[in-house]
Design an enzyme around this catalytic site. Structure first.
Site, PDB file in Angstrom:
ATOM      1  N   GLY A   1       0.838  -1.205   0.000  1.00 56.04           N
ATOM      2  CA  GLY A   1       0.000   0.000   0.000  1.00 56.04           C
ATOM      3  C   GLY A   1       0.873   1.257   0.000  1.00 56.04           C
TER       4      GLY A   1
ATOM      5  N   LYS B   1      -0.210 -11.018  -3.195  1.00 56.69           N
ATOM      6  CA  LYS B   1       0.936 -10.405  -3.871  1.00 56.69           C
ATOM      7  C   LYS B   1       2.244 -11.121  -3.543  1.00 56.69           C
ATOM      8  CE  LYS B   1      -1.350  -6.229  -4.908  1.00 56.69           C
ATOM      9  NZ  LYS B   1      -1.355  -4.766  -4.971  1.00 56.69           N
TER      10      LYS B   1
ATOM     11  N   GLU C   1      -3.394  11.863  28.472  1.00 56.39           N
ATOM     12  CA  GLU C   1      -4.456  12.789  28.093  1.00 56.39           C
ATOM     13  C   GLU C   1      -5.731  12.376  28.811  1.00 56.39           C
ATOM     14  OE1 GLU C   1      -4.403  12.245  23.821  1.00 56.39           O
ATOM     15  OE2 GLU C   1      -6.003  10.772  23.904  1.00 56.39           O
TER      16      GLU C   1
ATOM     17  N   HIS D   1      -9.442  11.765  19.423  1.00 56.49           N
ATOM     18  CA  HIS D   1      -9.245  10.436  19.988  1.00 56.49           C
ATOM     19  C   HIS D   1     -10.539  10.021  20.653  1.00 56.49           C
ATOM     20  CE1 HIS D   1      -4.617  10.326  20.529  1.00 56.49           C
ATOM     21  NE2 HIS D   1      -4.978  10.354  19.268  1.00 56.49           N
TER      22      HIS D   1
END
Lengths: 289, 377, 377, 289
Positions: free
Chosen positions: D18, D43, D209, D246
């Site tokens: 990608g 792939k 946070e 978030h």
């Protein structure tokens, strides 16, 4: 001493209000097992044989500090009963119920294992530490305390062996019936490890049968054991591909035959007895009697 | 319980696994009509609950309706390894480019479902597994996680299945897993899983085993079981709730506990005899169960003597004795019956049987020897 | 994304969870008609995406159709904590004997789904949980095992739910678990779950939160989201694929990374200002994203200055600068814009912005101070 | 020294073909990370930047003996990619992908944990051991080797802090971005334990946070730590009940607020910086500079 159950066992009976549950509770109590609680959903608050009944295993554990549970719940609900006990925080679960679908047990055994809880069975007679505690449906009367540990996939056959040992004055430490189903919580090698660590077990008798490769796996472990092991394999004359009651006793391909088991055990230096009297002879020999 | 090809394929079709168009015929005329309907080449396949049909001549190709009539005539009524052929499956015979093996079953040692895939399908997979283990790839499933697409990719890559077949293979694998789960199948096998010349994967043959313990929640399958059955005595025993297996000897055996009964069979062989059956009355059997067991064993014409071997743990020997007495009251016992009772209430049991025509035995060995001797007399 | 009561109840009804009969009305006349249809006493409930409706007068009982018309007239058009009421739910008002609380949500600390049950439902569950934690019982699920009947029994026994309600409770619990799984709901809440005088358990109110990350596989729910939206600027930002939250200050904020943007808000407050919004352009943003972001922020009439705070990790400062230049070409920028660029290609970015109307800032602190000062000028 | 990744890291890139996967592979290789294989179903057989591509992680592990995997697979398939890596036997999985449904991650995190595999992320920038290995999307350029360990829920904010530290001549051992999603494989306390055991990490910076109670839990552990910890909490001024990008940053009730986190940390003796410059000041202080 003993393994798994003893005087410190505080037992819950799941399915205590059923006919089987109630009968064997009385037998276990008569043997001296400390039955602290029963569980039957919807029957919480009752008493059976003086034992308080709860709706859930969690309640029973909280109220009585139980550490072991035995299951007499009918097959369609038995796997759930095991899961409930595992989540409620007991250390040892003994599932007597027979006829539990394989698929239920795959899920249950995988879950119980990752929770770090020990499950014996299903479709097993349970276990007994002679003179200390009976957690199962074994006939307590025939057991006498002593140095021989037994582990078996077959109930009645074990009683024969114990009867023979006791009649010769050879007592037992703990006798564990691991059950005859294809998917079981505890296998030979697990119990052998415990016997190996038990200072009071001087000889181990392992009673196997055709099907699976539990005995072959056990043979590998026995090579490392200090405690001598005597073995017996039933089903030597069973025709290939026929089911002999235990779903376990199916022979497929070269694996799981009596011959493959006997060869593996003999290669590990384990005497394999041909008859029940021979088992007792070999045990006596190993004990130096 | 085993399902035969046509039963397995019906479930495949229901679940969306591609199978060749086809139907069951019970007569050559029906076979011709089905072949006509399908058109082109057809396979005519004996429907019997046993493997090795091909080698036994139970599977034949036919170029058209008339040939289908002819081979159906040959196959119907023939005997495949002891099973008479009453039905044939007539189905389209496509042009096969490659045969794969795909199954899901239960691995008792790993306590898990296992997927098995091989690019060497069509032949006996156990032989391939023994001689070329690298050609048979396995994958064990975590019950909590189930089957994921990456599992199938992993299997396919290892088995050398070309990438263009992944989507078809994944769809089929998901479906056999679904069958294992929803139908309590302890084996779902597709062999061969054929890649036809048009690129499609099709289940050319199918086998299924249903967990007997789960029949209580598999009503539809349980009905099949009632209808099928193996030996008539096994069907009869199952109706009476007994664990019974017909064997090819002449000493009838009844005992409590599978291990004890198997050991009894072993002991009969050690004593120079041959058991006529396996019959486990289980733990805590009542008199009624014992009566049922003895009736089934005695109804087997091969039985020349009977050995009843009970060690009373939960089972009470007096109950067993009462069951035996009940049979003696109700039927004429044509062969010698040796009884060995030990354990719980053995005294009471023995006393009840004193003075009857039954032969008592004190030990396991003695019982086996007496029963064998009685049969050979 | 949050679902309002009527949306949650539609899913409940679809799944088989009992809800009172009722429908949405947009006019007092419709409310009267629905009340007529239902018969008896009805509840008329404002449908707004916020709690505390009851206290705000958004829920009223009506004895019959005329009273339903009257209370609907009062509620429709009123403002419940900032949300205008455009629809009311008119539903049967049963006779309530007991109110329970039942929900399933995600416990991030235990990394598991958690069931919550209380016999003290109807009121604010968080208050009860704080003051009487023993009245709110929880049970965490193993994802591999899922929800089992014994889990529900365990919850019910601990919460003091009478045994006769177990079967109804179990059915409802299984269904909300099913909703959580099949609809990617991170919260399914029934409060109150009422026991009516006839013994039935009914979901009188429901809340649901759908995991935004799962909307790609929840097409039906994703359409609801398009239709609903909160602040018009938030709806617009969502259309442009931006993480935007409207706040009540006057300094517009754009940054890359949620932590950085939150810290920027903190810094604005430390500098004596108040942020008008949160806007995260994410990692590796291209010029187009920056342009979109600035356009959304500038379209907010509350915004008196804008602070663009970018630390280039994957994001390239020159790309950000190009995005800003594009906006300046296409629209008239009516307020001061302070730009702080640091990290990857900061030199190139700064050079591109030289000589423009944008105010450069060298540090995080300086940027916040300049933006606040500019807004207050 | 360092934690989790270093010169012995042998990395697989899942989703290497990608745009994102390929770009960051080039960045990681430029930093010196030993990228041994890529995986993209369908792939297999190709090469990307000289790295061989396989169809499955198992093949990649067998062929290259890889011990770590990084995931750049789109959100709808990312959880499966983690499970595949866990079953294929790597020790460390770093999931960069953002936007994975919570439900998928609950199942995945529980499974990975019971398999004993370490998962970092998802929705994280990965990790870097300065001067040794970059397994993630962090800008390698700003890191300098040194004694400071960093652990953070927020990517860009961490770069700010690292930039500040490096500009003052304070280097880093390992920097771990644990991700901002509600359900993540590795939490603060896990990384703190590793830093505590790392002899070359002299100070730890923890960047938290609002939302969840990871920081509060970490504060409990920090009480036992010998290594000093400096902390920072973002979102102090965020209004309750608003989502700040978030999903993690949701404040509910009294738990998870900036105030509750700051109080817990200060009670554990952790200096909580109010600004990024203050973080660097406190780190310098702890290092005795």
């Amino acid at each position: 001493m003993s393994i798994l159950v003893d005087g410190n066992t505080r037992l819950i009976v799941q399915g205590i209000t059923g006919r089987e549950g109630q009968f064997h509770t009385s037998q276990m109590m008569a043997y001296g097992t400390n039955v602290v609680a029963g569980v039957t959903p919807g029957k919480g608050g009752q008493e059976v044989l003086g034992v308080p009944v709860f709706d859930t295993v969690r309640e029973a554990v909280r109220a009585t500090d139980a550490n072991t549970s035995i299951i007499f719940v009918p097959a369609p609900f038995a796997a759930e009963a095991v899961l409930e006990a595992a989540e409620a925080g007991v250390d040892l679960i003994v599932c007597i119920t027979e006829g539990i679908p394989v698929q239920d047990m795959i899920e249950t055994v995988q879950y119980v294992r990752r929770q770090g809880v020990r499950l014996i069975g299903p479709n097993c007679p349970g276990l007994i530490s002679a003179g200390q505690a009976l957690v199962g449906i074994l006939p307590g009367r025939i057991f006498t305390p002593g140095p021989v540990g037994l582990v078996s996939r077959s109930g009645t056959l074990t009683y024969e062996v114990v009867n023979e040992l006791s009649s010769r004055g050879i007592g037992q430490s703990t006798c564990v019936g691991i059950g005859g189903d294809p998917i079981i919580g505890t296998r030979f090698v697990d119990v052998l490890r415990m016997f190996e660590a038990d200072p009071d077990t001087e000889v181990v008798v392992m009673i196997g049968e055709i099907g699976g490769s539990d005995e072959e796996e056990a043979a590998e472990y026995i090579k490392e054991m200090r405690t001598p092991v005597v073995s017996f394999i039933s089903g030597r004359t069973a025709p290939p591909g026929k089911r002999m009651g235990h779903a376990g006793a199916i022979i497929s391909g070269g694996r799981g035959t009596a011959q493959s088991k006997v060869e593996a055990l003999e290669a590990a230096g384990v005497p394999v007895a041909a008859t029940i009297t021979e088992i007792a002879d070999k045990v006596a020999e190993a004990l130096g009697r | 319980m085993k399902l035969i090809e046509s039963q397995a394929k019906a479930i495949f079709a229901e679940t969306g696994i591609p199978v060749p168009p086809g139907r069951i015929a019970r007569t050559p005329d029906e076979a011709r009509a089905i072949a006509q309907e399908i058109g082109g080449r057809v396979a005519v396949k004996a429907q019997v609950p046993i493997g090795g049909r091909g080698k036994a001549g139970g599977i034949k190709l036919a170029a058209g309706p008339d040939e289908a009539y002819e081979v159906a005539r040959q196959i119907l009524g023939m005997d495949v390894r002891g099973y008479p052929v009453e039905r044939v499956l007539v189905e389209q015979a496509g042009s096969i480019e490659q045969e794969y093996y795909l199954s899901i079953t239960v691995d008792r040692d790993r306590q898990a479902h296992v997927f098995i895939l091989s690019s060497a399908g069509g032949m006996d997979i156990e032989e391939i597994a023994a001689q070329h283990p690298e050609k048979v790839v396995k994958l064990w499933l975590d019950a909590g996680l189930g089957l994921r697409d990456f599992h199938i990719r992993d299997l396919a890559v290892r088995a050398g299945v070309p990438a263009e077949l992944f989507p078809q293979l994944a769809a089929i694998a998901r479906r056999i897993y679904e069958i294992a789960r929803s139908r309590d199948a302890s084996l779902v096998e597709i062999n061969p899983l054929a890649r036809l010349s048009d690129g499609r994967l099709v289940a050319l043959d199918g086998k299924m085993e249903i967990d007997d313990n789960a029949l209580f929640r598999q009503k539809a399958l349980a009905e099949l079981k009632e209808a099928e059955g193996d030996h008539p005595l096994e069907v009869e025993a199952r109706k009476r709730g007994l664990q019974y297996v017909k064997l090819d000897g002449y000493v009838g055996v009844i005992g409590n506990g599978a291990g004890l009964v198997m050991t009894t069979l072993d002991m009969i062989q050690r004593s120079g005899g041959k058991a006529a059956n396996f019959l486990d009355i289980g733990g805590g059997a009542r008199a009624e169960v014992v009566r049922n067991a003895l009736e089934v064993v005695l109804s087997d014409p091969d039985v020349k003597s009977v050995l009843i071997n009970v060690f009373g743990g939960i089972t009470r020997c007096d109950e067993v004795a009462r069951g035996l007495l009940a049979v003696m009251d109700s039927m004429d016992i044509r062969v010698p019956v040796v009884v060995r009772l030990a354990g719980t209430r053995e005294e009471e049991g023995r006393k009840l049987l004193e003075g009857t025509a039954l032969t008592p035995a004190a030990t396991f060995q003695e019982a086996a020897q007496k029963a064998v001797a009685a049969a050979q007399r």
